[in-house]
Design a protein around this motif. Structure first.
Motif, PDB file in Angstrom:
ATOM      1  N   LYS A   1      40.674  37.153  45.321  1.00 62.65           N
ATOM      2  CA  LYS A   1      42.091  37.294  44.996  1.00 62.65           C
ATOM      3  C   LYS A   1      42.759  38.316  45.902  1.00 62.65           C
ATOM      4  CE  LYS A   1      42.100  36.166  40.030  1.00 62.65           C
ATOM      5  NZ  LYS A   1      42.437  36.714  38.693  1.00 62.65           N
ATOM      6  N   LEU A   2      42.033  39.408  46.129  1.00 63.39           N
ATOM      7  CA  LEU A   2      42.570  40.471  46.975  1.00 63.39           C
ATOM      8  C   LEU A   2      42.813  39.951  48.384  1.00 63.39           C
ATOM      9  CD1 LEU A   2      43.191  43.594  46.840  1.00 63.39           C
ATOM     10  CD2 LEU A   2      40.904  43.934  47.772  1.00 63.39           C
ATOM     11  N   ASP A   3      41.835  39.211  48.916  1.00 66.33           N
ATOM     12  CA  ASP A   3      41.969  38.660  50.272  1.00 66.33           C
ATOM     13  C   ASP A   3      43.103  37.635  50.342  1.00 66.33           C
ATOM     14  OD1 ASP A   3      39.846  40.220  51.007  1.00 66.33           O
ATOM     15  OD2 ASP A   3      38.340  38.626  50.799  1.00 66.33           O
ATOM     16  N   ALA A   4      43.401  36.987  49.182  1.00 68.61           N
ATOM     17  CA  ALA A   4      44.452  35.965  49.158  1.00 68.61           C
ATOM     18  C   ALA A   4      45.851  36.570  48.982  1.00 68.61           C
ATOM     19  CB  ALA A   4      44.189  34.971  48.039  1.00 68.61           C
ATOM     20  N   GLY A   5      45.919  37.891  48.798  1.00 71.46           N
ATOM     21  CA  GLY A   5      47.232  38.538  48.715  1.00 71.46           C
ATOM     22  C   GLY A   5      47.517  39.284  47.436  1.00 71.46           C
ATOM     23  N   THR A   6      46.649  39.172  46.423  1.00 70.23           N
ATOM     24  CA  THR A   6      46.850  39.940  45.188  1.00 70.23           C
ATOM     25  C   THR A   6      46.676  41.427  45.489  1.00 70.23           C
ATOM     26  OG1 THR A   6      45.993  38.121  43.845  1.00 70.23           O
ATOM     27  CG2 THR A   6      46.038  40.300  42.814  1.00 70.23           C
ATOM     28  N   THR A   7      47.522  42.254  44.939  1.00 69.19           N
ATOM     29  CA  THR A   7      47.416  43.689  45.208  1.00 69.19           C
ATOM     30  C   THR A   7      46.265  44.305  44.414  1.00 69.19           C
ATOM     31  OG1 THR A   7      48.916  44.320  43.411  1.00 69.19           O
ATOM     32  CG2 THR A   7      49.914  43.826  45.544  1.00 69.19           C
ATOM     33  N   PHE A   8      45.780  45.415  44.920  1.00 73.34           N
ATOM     34  CA  PHE A   8      44.706  46.134  44.237  1.00 73.34           C
ATOM     35  C   PHE A   8      45.197  46.606  42.862  1.00 73.34           C
ATOM     36  CE2 PHE A   8      41.995  49.852  43.400  1.00 73.34           C
ATOM     37  CZ  PHE A   8      40.741  49.303  43.631  1.00 73.34           C
ATOM     38  N   GLU A   9      46.456  47.044  42.796  1.00 71.61           N
ATOM     39  CA  GLU A   9      47.022  47.500  41.528  1.00 71.61           C
ATOM     40  C   GLU A   9      47.022  46.377  40.490  1.00 71.61           C
ATOM     41  OE1 GLU A   9      48.306  50.317  44.586  1.00 71.61           O
ATOM     42  OE2 GLU A   9      48.290  48.121  44.472  1.00 71.61           O
ATOM     43  N   ALA A  10      47.288  45.138  40.934  1.00 70.40           N
ATOM     44  CA  ALA A  10      47.282  44.003  40.011  1.00 70.40           C
ATOM     45  C   ALA A  10      45.877  43.756  39.470  1.00 70.40           C
ATOM     46  CB  ALA A  10      47.814  42.756  40.706  1.00 70.40           C
ATOM     47  N   LEU A  11      44.857  43.909  40.327  1.00 62.90           N
ATOM     48  CA  LEU A  11      43.479  43.752  39.863  1.00 62.90           C
ATOM     49  C   LEU A  11      43.118  44.810  38.823  1.00 62.90           C
ATOM     50  CD1 LEU A  11      41.594  43.010  43.231  1.00 62.90           C
ATOM     51  CD2 LEU A  11      42.350  41.362  41.495  1.00 62.90           C
ATOM     52  N   VAL A  12      43.610  46.024  39.050  1.00 66.07           N
ATOM     53  CA  VAL A  12      43.360  47.108  38.094  1.00 66.07           C
ATOM     54  C   VAL A  12      43.990  46.770  36.745  1.00 66.07           C
ATOM     55  CG1 VAL A  12      43.791  49.546  37.571  1.00 66.07           C
ATOM     56  CG2 VAL A  12      43.176  48.856  39.907  1.00 66.07           C
TER      57      VAL A  12
ATOM     58  N   GLU B   1      44.695  43.816  35.550  1.00 70.73           N
ATOM     59  CA  GLU B   1      43.964  42.708  34.932  1.00 70.73           C
ATOM     60  C   GLU B   1      42.740  43.200  34.167  1.00 70.73           C
ATOM     61  OE1 GLU B   1      42.903  39.772  37.786  1.00 70.73           O
ATOM     62  OE2 GLU B   1      44.979  39.227  38.279  1.00 70.73           O
ATOM     63  N   ARG B   2      42.132  44.283  34.636  1.00 72.64           N
ATOM     64  CA  ARG B   2      40.959  44.853  33.960  1.00 72.64           C
ATOM     65  C   ARG B   2      41.362  45.733  32.774  1.00 72.64           C
ATOM     66  NH1 ARG B   2      36.816  43.976  33.373  1.00 72.64           N
ATOM     67  NH2 ARG B   2      35.547  45.746  34.000  1.00 72.64           N
ATOM     68  N   GLY B   3      42.698  45.879  32.548  1.00 69.75           N
ATOM     69  CA  GLY B   3      43.171  46.708  31.441  1.00 69.75           C
ATOM     70  C   GLY B   3      43.011  48.187  31.710  1.00 69.75           C
ATOM     71  N   LEU B   4      43.027  48.570  32.980  1.00 71.86           N
ATOM     72  CA  LEU B   4      42.817  49.963  33.362  1.00 71.86           C
ATOM     73  C   LEU B   4      44.063  50.523  34.038  1.00 71.86           C
ATOM     74  CD1 LEU B   4      39.237  49.534  34.873  1.00 71.86           C
ATOM     75  CD2 LEU B   4      39.802  50.521  32.643  1.00 71.86           C
ATOM     76  N   THR B   5      44.046  51.832  34.295  1.00 66.13           N
ATOM     77  CA  THR B   5      45.104  52.491  35.055  1.00 66.13           C
ATOM     78  C   THR B   5      44.493  53.094  36.308  1.00 66.13           C
ATOM     79  OG1 THR B   5      44.779  54.635  33.969  1.00 66.13           O
ATOM     80  CG2 THR B   5      46.303  53.073  32.907  1.00 66.13           C
ATOM     81  N   LEU B   6      45.343  53.428  37.262  1.00 70.01           N
ATOM     82  CA  LEU B   6      44.844  54.043  38.499  1.00 70.01           C
ATOM     83  C   LEU B   6      44.179  55.389  38.216  1.00 70.01           C
ATOM     84  CD1 LEU B   6      47.735  53.179  40.999  1.00 70.01           C
ATOM     85  CD2 LEU B   6      45.452  52.140  40.874  1.00 70.01           C
ATOM     86  N   ASP B   7      44.709  56.121  37.239  1.00 68.66           N
ATOM     87  CA  ASP B   7      44.090  57.406  36.891  1.00 68.66           C
ATOM     88  C   ASP B   7      42.660  57.200  36.396  1.00 68.66           C
ATOM     89  OD1 ASP B   7      46.304  58.856  37.557  1.00 68.66           O
ATOM     90  OD2 ASP B   7      47.109  58.960  35.528  1.00 68.66           O
TER      91      ASP B   7
END
Length: 624
Positions: free
Chosen positions: A295-306, A308-314
């Motif tokens: 997904k990341l290679d296809a253009g999804t941002t890293f923040e969007a993946l985070v 989706e996992r129900g997490l925050t950057l912190d």
């Protein structure tokens, strides 16, 4: 002897094991005995008064007073003497408290309300204070703890029985109260309201005409009109003799071998490997990690993946880590450039993607480069040792009648004078020491100087020479401060005038955004805050009608605020239900407490209160 934080402890003859046991018992008693206190008041007077037929013993009053003084001392951060505590009126609070207890005891006795021995025994068995090593009740621990605190078993059990009876009476009187629904609904609707508003902060740059420089005449007029701002407060003129580590550190010899050993012992501070600042996003299995990477290679941002996992950057921030810290992922992460994502690679929690947010180069400080810093540390430590070894010598000189001037001549202490304002930390270096300020605040005329050990290992002795009365600072000396104060006031006035102009324009239909950059707060509660704004901002916003405009000002702050929206309290949802329940419980508890307080006051008044002021004064006098 020199004053140090641990001097009293050093004088105690008891061993460490014995001292530890004493503190354990003290802690156990405080936790387990509740309101009974830790010591017994002694003296010929046995009571300070009575409610009906129930006496208020001097022991009860003394213990309650001690407990309140201790609590107040903790709140203000220093140990209060009994006289200081009495000046706060703490005795009146405690007297009312013991009167209330006696009124309840008197009523329980009149009504025949009590509990049996089995209830008292059950309560005692549950108290951690009386449990032995096995975790169960230990009769020897029970006996010894009471004995150490001068309480007999009969006295303790009688007090405990009374406590339980009072609780039963309180439960019977204060239980069953419920807040009326209209009351809680009104509270909820008020508390849960929200506001959305726009705010235009004004600075000097927003003024059409800059504030002009003041003339000398304007400054003098400002000085005369605000002379209180340019007046030195009353101060104590203090002469002191000091021996500080920094003053003698440079004279201490340096051992080259010790320096090299110190460098080697702390090599991790001076040789820091290359590091990476990374985020780590862990997945439950390899397939999930590979799907996320696709997904990341296809253009999804890293923040969007985070997300989706129900997490925050912190939650996934790993900070800066070395290659060794990353374990098996180290090679892949360190081969990735800044901004890139490595993985999936194994981590200690499972397959993971690592985003590289920063690259930190290796750092190495050579021994020669670190030498001066390390030498200063060793010399300062040596200076502290030298001063510590001389404390007794300085004590002896002072005890023998030496003056501070003698210490300067004979012992090499630095002599200086400072005007110290009690309760304030002045600009002088010596006033940076808390121990000096404490001694300077307390020193009185004709006090004999004594050595005071400072936090950094230095020592000082001081003398009060005179009290310097409050006096205006001469205009020429205060001119820079006057100019600064004049300018601050002039800018505030100009900004207030500009804010009033903008407010009038907005009320005439202008848009707030046409006057500059606007800070928009979409939603805030009554308890909300805005960074850099005075505490009055949000309360002022909640007073406005929708669309209304107000000027809000404070120290160094001027803004025009427009209320965009009033959002009524939500009627549904988990948060609304929880808040309503909380308000209902609080209101019910408040009603219960008020009812119980009224009941207790009525009991005391009906039974009759007698107080012996002489006995109360005797308790006060007996306590330190």
């Amino acid at each position: 002897m020199a004053k140090t934080p641990t001097e009293d402890d050093k004088r105690r003859p008891r061993g460490k094991a014995q001292e530890t046991a004493v503190w354990i018992l003290m802690g156990m008693l405080i936790l387990g005995l509740g309101g009974f206190g830790v010591t017994s008041f002694s003296g010929g007077v046995k009571k300070i008064g009575s409610v009906g037929s129930t006496d208020i013993s001097t022991d009860d009053y003394a213990r309650a007073l001690r407990s309140q003084v201790s609590a107040l001392s903790q709140q203000i951060g220093k140990q209060l003497s009994m006289q200081e505590a009495l000046s706060f009126g703490i005795d009146k609070q405690v007297i009312q408290s013991v009167i209330n207890r006696a009124a309840l005891d008197n009523e329980a006795q009149r009504a025949g309300l009590s509990v049996g021995d089995d209830v008292v025994a059950a309560e005692i068995m549950k108290m951690d204070s009386f449990k032995g090593a096995s975790g169960t009740f230990d009769r020897e621990a029970y006996r010894m703890t009471l004995d150490r605190n001068r309480l007999s078993e009969a006295e303790f059990e009688t007090n405990l029985r009374r406590d339980i009876s009072r609780e039963l009476l309180q439960g019977a009187v204060g239980g069953g109260f419920a807040a009326p629904k209209p009351m809680t609904d009104t509270l909820y609707n008020w508390v849960a309201e929200r506001r959305g508003f726009s705010m235009l902060r004004l600075t000097e740059a927003d003024l059409a005409v800059p504030v002009a420089e003041p003339t000398d005449a304007e400054l003098k007029a400002h000085y005369d009109a605000h002379i209180d701002r340019f007046t030195k407060p009353e101060a104590k003129r203090i002469t002191y003799a000091a021996l500080l580590p920094d003053a003698i550190a440079k004279d201490q010899p340096v051992d080259e071998a010790a320096l090299k050993k110190l460098y080697d012992d702390r090599i991790s501070e001076f040789v820091v490997p290359e590091r990476r600042i990374v985020d780590r996003l862990v997945f439950p299995d390899q397939a999930s990690a590979e799907a996320a990477k696709a997904k990341l290679d296809a253009g999804t941002t890293f923040e969007a993946l985070v997300a989706e996992r129900g997490l925050t950057l912190d939650a996934i921030d790993q900070g800066d880590v070395s290659k060794a810290d990353l374990g098996a992922a180290g090679d892949a992460v360190f081969a990735t450039s800044e901004g890139g994502v490595a993985g999936p690679v194994d981590s200690d929690l499972g397959p993971a993607l690592y985003r590289v947010n920063g690259v930190l180069a290796a750092e190495e400080t050579s021994f020669d480069a670190a030498r001066e810093t390390l030498a200063t540390e060793l010399q300062t430590d040596a200076a502290r040792k030298v001063i510590s070894d001389r404390v007794e010598e300085i004590d002896d000189l002072l005890a023998g009648g030496a003056t501070l001037e003698d210490l300067s001549k004979e012992a090499g202490l630095a002599l200086a004078t400072v005007d110290h304002v009690p309760g304030q930390q002045g600009d002088s270096a010596i006033e940076g020491y808390q121990a000096f300020r404490t001694a300077a605040d307390a020193v009185q005329q004709d006090d004999f100087p004594e050595a005071i050990v400072l936090d950094d290992g230095g020592l000082v002795a001081l003398r009060l020479d005179e009290v310097v009365p409050s006096a205006p600072i001469p205009f020429d000396e205060a001119k820079d401060k006057v100019a600064e104060d004049w300018r601050k006031e002039a800018v505030a006035k100009a900004l207030a005038a500009r804010a009033a102009e903008i407010k009038a324009a907005l009320e005439g239909g202008a848009k707030i955004g046409s006057f500059g950059i606007v800070d928009v707060t979409p939603e805030t509660a009554r308890t909300g805050t805005v960074a850099g704004a005075p505490d009055t901002l949000v309360p002022d916003v909640f007073k406005l009608a929708e669309g209304a405009v107000e000027v809000v000002s404070g120290e160094g702050f001027t803004a025009v605020v427009q209320l965009d929206k009033i959002m009524p309290a939500a009627t549904e949802g988990e948060d609304a239900t929880a808040l309503k329940a909380s308000l209902e419980a609080q209101a019910g508890q408040a009603i219960s407490q008020d009812a119980f307080a009224a009941y207790t006051a009525a009991l005391a008044a009906e039974a009759g209160i007698t107080l012996d002021q002489a006995a109360i004064n005797a308790v006060h006098t007996s306590l330190p």
